[in-house]
Design a protein around this motif. Structure first.
Motif: not given
Lengths: 287, 584
Positions: A169-171, A173-174, A217, A221, B364, B367-368, B370
């Motif tokens: 999900i992080r990737e 949303s990035s 997410e 960001l 980031d 972010r990581e 968090r």
């Protein structure tokens, strides 16, 4: 040869003569041959110029200023989400219709290059061939995102619905964040469809759940992306949404965003949402 | 045995797949992601992932990649030859189909022949090495097709129509092409050349009793529906192996082949093809329709390389970037009258540099951190580097940054070696108002770090920043202890701090630290450097090339740059600015 020369207006005679002499010197040919070469070159130049103006890139979105979108269907998404598969699915549907064979989904590996083809999109009720661009998901190629965004009429953003761990999900949303920022920067207004691909897999996420996860997410960001300045930066960084207000696709994405669930692999009815979306992006009047 | 052989286009479509064993995991994707997309293919020829070894060959002209996957425990000697042969045979057979392909192309029959032949060759040379007994040639371990493919060049079967046709086509360009190819390849490896000569001799001796089988072989390939082209090419490949060089015949065929080769690029000019006369060349150059050759490009690329090096880009990095530019542009057409070669080189170089500087993983940190907090564990960063580059200063800056963004940070003093190091860290901790974990001097740094992380977890800290003792990159005992520390703490981020001022020495430090972490590691997947912090970046002015060399050396991103003495003087790297400065 003299008849040829006579055809040239008087005003051009002097520059013509000197150019002719130059060509003759360069190539070591006679004056007459040089004149012929010059005329041929001029004609060639005219043809090429015409070709460049008409046949060349007709997206003309940002440059024209009037049109706010390009003319291409752009496939986006992280590595392994199924962009290239969808690309070939769309392409083979065209051939499948002609040869009355079933459309197929060929085996693919990670793409290394942006791929672009122009072909009729069967199912999206248009007969005109459309440009379809497959933009690789690998992070190294992300610097080329701006040049693709300005060409987009619509963006199909694929997500592997079966791989939605927090890290995935992080990737996702990035990349989405980068895309939205680029859309706002370019001033274009393509429409976007976020596709939960591979919906046939077990544990596939539902579009509504994905939407919530992504909104949360991307909201995170918003603060972390600009938490540190870039060295010697003279450009204004573009921030998404409003500070302090949670991010929402409806208000802050910079473009219209829809969600759907689909399966590129199985195709058939499970691909319809994507085809309908593309068809909507090209209203009959614009064809 | 070869596990998998694949041919795919750069746009991701698999054009051919030969699968003898199902692969575990995705070694081919790993190759693409970690090697091919990193533009680092010039240094390594074998890529190892898991138990697999992969060799590959790029055919830039057609934008395809040939990949051979096999178990790395096997030493397959024929893979190089096979790749080379397939890389020429495949485009020859499907020259016009590659661009429009929508699925696998029918290359199976031909591939089988090529594979068999490559295997046979290596077997043969093995046998030759062991004992020089010609009689042994047809004895052991040969598959049925074996006999068919042997000695296809005897050529006594002119009564067979098909065969006659093959023979006649063979006399044309393609064979000359092959002859030329082998001629140009043999100087590369003298040993291989002499091996070929002996092989060829044996083939001639054996030919008498092989004609029947050979004819069957031809029938089989023909009836399988393989195109004439395909069979012909396979045939020629054999000819290359078996036939001795006949000087006279080769000589004039060479000319033909050269012409064919030269015209290849011009085929799709769309009507404005003037051939290769002087006038034609002049026009093509004038209108930008002439494909760029290495010669056209060498001067502007050399200039570019010098310019990069003048800005402190290391020689190796500059050379590889320029090689990538060369590969990108070779065979391309400028496409317009106004766009000069040097502009094209500049644009391609800009793209290459941007791609190099684009981080392949998220940098980031906030972010990581968090995310780790959300998982309920502290986020750990280890700072490593040589003495005096600014590890503690960078650590305190990162601490300030994370603390200001609402995270609870703890420092961990693992420099138990240099007198005053712990006190220095305590000063920072006081200034920043964060706790510091320390266990005094002369302690084992790894266990201090482990205890520190444990305490951080117990006291609900979000981030642990671990300071290590500075050490020279060539000091083996100290590098071993550093590897141990990294292995035991399993940090989320292992950052190397380097000085911008150190120029190419910084690259050397980075490479050695990275290598030490790999070499001294006791695990199968060594923990290596995840990124760099470049300190004193404000002091180098326009000599920003060092950033390129650093990123090029390991492929890892520069996470922060230090731009002054204050806690706030920490920034993200500005890739756009660096590219701009380098190419101005």
């Amino acid at each position: 040869m003299e008849t040829l020369r006579g055809a040239v207006p008087d005003a051009l005679q002097t520059p013509l003569a000197s150019a002719e002499a130059a060509v003759a010197r360069q190539l070591g040919v006679s004056d007459d041959a040089a004149l012929a070469i010059l005329i041929a070159a001029t004609l060639l130049a005219i043809v090429l110029a015409t070709w460049a103006v008409t046949g060349g890139n007709s997206s003309g979105s940002a440059a024209g200023g009037r049109k706010r979108t390009g003319d291409a269907v752009v496939l986006l998404g992280n590595s392994g989400s199924g962009k290239t598969s969808l690309f070939y699915k769309l392409l083979t549907r065209h051939f499948a219709k002609m040869s009355r064979l079933a459309d197929k989904c060929p085996e693919c590996v990670t793409s290394m290059e942006i791929q672009e083809k122009r072909f009729p999109l069967v199912g999206a009720n248009v007969d005109t061939p459309r440009r379809v661009i497959d933009f690789p998901g690998h992070a190294r190629l992300r610097t080329q995102l701006p040049e693709v965004i300005v060409q987009a009429r619509c963006l199909v953003f694929l997500v592997d619905a079966a791989a939605v761990k927090p890290k995935d999900i992080r990737e996702i949303s990035s990349l989405l964040y980068d895309v939205f920022v680029e859309i706002i920067r370019s001033g274009c207004e393509p429409r976007m469809l976020i596709v939960c691909n591979k919906c046939e897999a077990s544990g596939a996420i539902a579009p509504e759940d994905l939407r919530k996860k992504l909104e949360k997410e991307i909201d995170g960001l918003k603060t972390t992306r600009h938490s540190i300045d870039t060295e010697g930066d003279d450009e204004m960084e573009i921030a998404l949404g409003t500070e302090g207000v949670p991010f929402e696709f409806d208000s802050d994405a910079g473009c219209e965003v829809e969600f759907c669930s689909a399966s590129v692999l199985e195709g058939g009815a499970k691909l319809d949402p994507v085809l309908d979306f593309i068809a909507d992006a090209f209203p009959a009047t614009s064809a | 045995m070869l596990d998998v052989f694949m041919i795919f286009s750069k746009s991701g479509l698999v054009l051919f797949k030969y699968e003898l064993a199902t692969l575990k995991g995705d070694p081919v994707d790993a190759l693409i992601r970690t090697v091919l997309l990193e533009n680092r293919s010039t240094t390594d020829t074998v890529f190892k992932v898991g138990s697999y070894a992969i060799k590959w060959k790029l055919v830039n002209k057609y934008g395809i990649v040939c990949v051979a996957v096999y178990q790395s425990s096997l030493a397959l000697t024929y893979v190089d030859d096979l790749l080379e042969n397939v890389a020429t045979a495949f485009p020859r057979a499907f020259k016009d189909d590659i661009a429009d392909a929508t699925g696998p192309l029918d290359f199976g029959t031909k591939f089988d022949t090529l594979l068999f032949e490559a295997e046979e060759n290596s077997r043969r040379s093995n046998r030759q090495n062991r004992a020089k007994k010609p009689a042994a040639v047809k004895t052991s371990g040969q598959t049925p097709e074996n006999d068919n493919t042997d000695d296809n060049d005897t050529g006594d079967e002119a009564d067979d129509d098909e065969f006659a046709q093959f023979r006649s086509t063979r006399r044309g360009g393609p064979r000359g092409y092959q002859g030329r190819k082998s001629g140009s390849r043999s100087p590369k490896s003298g040993g291989k050349g002499s091996g070929n000569a002996t092989k060829a001799k044996r083939a001639w001796n054996e030919k008498e009793d092989m004609t029947e089988e050979e004819r069957i072989a031809l029938d089989v390939t023909g009836s399988n529906g393989a195109s004439a082209d395909e069979v012909e090419a396979a045939y020629l490949r054999k000819a290359k192996v078996y036939l001795p060089d006949e000087e006279g015949e080769m000589a004039d065929l060479d000319k033909e082949a050269a012409e064919e080769d030269g015209n290849d690029d011009d085929d799709d000019d769309g009507g404005w093809n003037f051939g290769s006369s002087a006038v034609g060349n002049f026009f093509q150059r004038l209108t930008g329709q002439k494909p760029l050759t290495r010669e056209d490009l060498s001067l502007p690329i050399e200039t570019m390389q010098k310019q990069l090096q003048a800005q402190n880009v290391s020689a190796v990095a500059a050379r590889e970037i320029c090689e990538a530019v060369m590969q990108d542009l070779e065979g391309q057409k400028l496409g317009s009258m106004t766009r000069g070669v040097s502009t094209a080189v500049r644009e391609s170089c800009e793209k290459a540099l941007q791609r190099l500087l684009a981080p392949k993983r998220s940098i980031d940190v906030l972010r990581e951190a968090r995310a780790a907090k959300a998982e309920g564990r502290p986020y750990t960063i280890v700072f490593i580097g040589v003495n005096g580059v600014g590890k503690s200063t960078s650590l305190s800056k990162v601490c300030y940054y994370l603390k200001n963004n609402g995270l609870k940070v703890m420092l961990c003093a693992c420099d138990t070696f240099r007198s005053g190091a712990i006190e220095q860290l305590k000063v920072h901790s006081k200034n920043l108002g964060v706790p510091v974990f320390e266990a005094g001097y002369n302690k084992d740094a790894a266990s201090v770090a482990v205890n520190g992380i444990k305490q951080a977890k117990d006291t609900g800290m979000d981030v642990v920043l671990i300071d290590t003792a500075g050490r020279m990159q060539n000091n083996e005992p100290l590098m071993r202890s550093l590897t141990k520390l990294v292995a035991k703490t399993k940090p989320d981020l292992c950052v190397q701090v380097v000085e911008a001022l150190a120029g190419n020495d910084a690259t050397d430090q980075l490479v050695h630290f990275d290598k030490a972490l790999k070499d001294f590691s006791e695990t199968t997947v060594p923990r290596t450097i995840d990124g760099m912090i470049m300190t004193k970046f404000d002091t180098i002015g326009d000599k920003v090339g060092g950033a390129i060399s650093l990123v090029h050396a390991t492929g890892q991103p520069i996470i922060f740059v230090g731009t002054g003495q204050k806690y706030t003087n920490i920034n993200k790297l500005n890739a756009k600015k660096i590219v701009r400065v380098l190419l101005q």
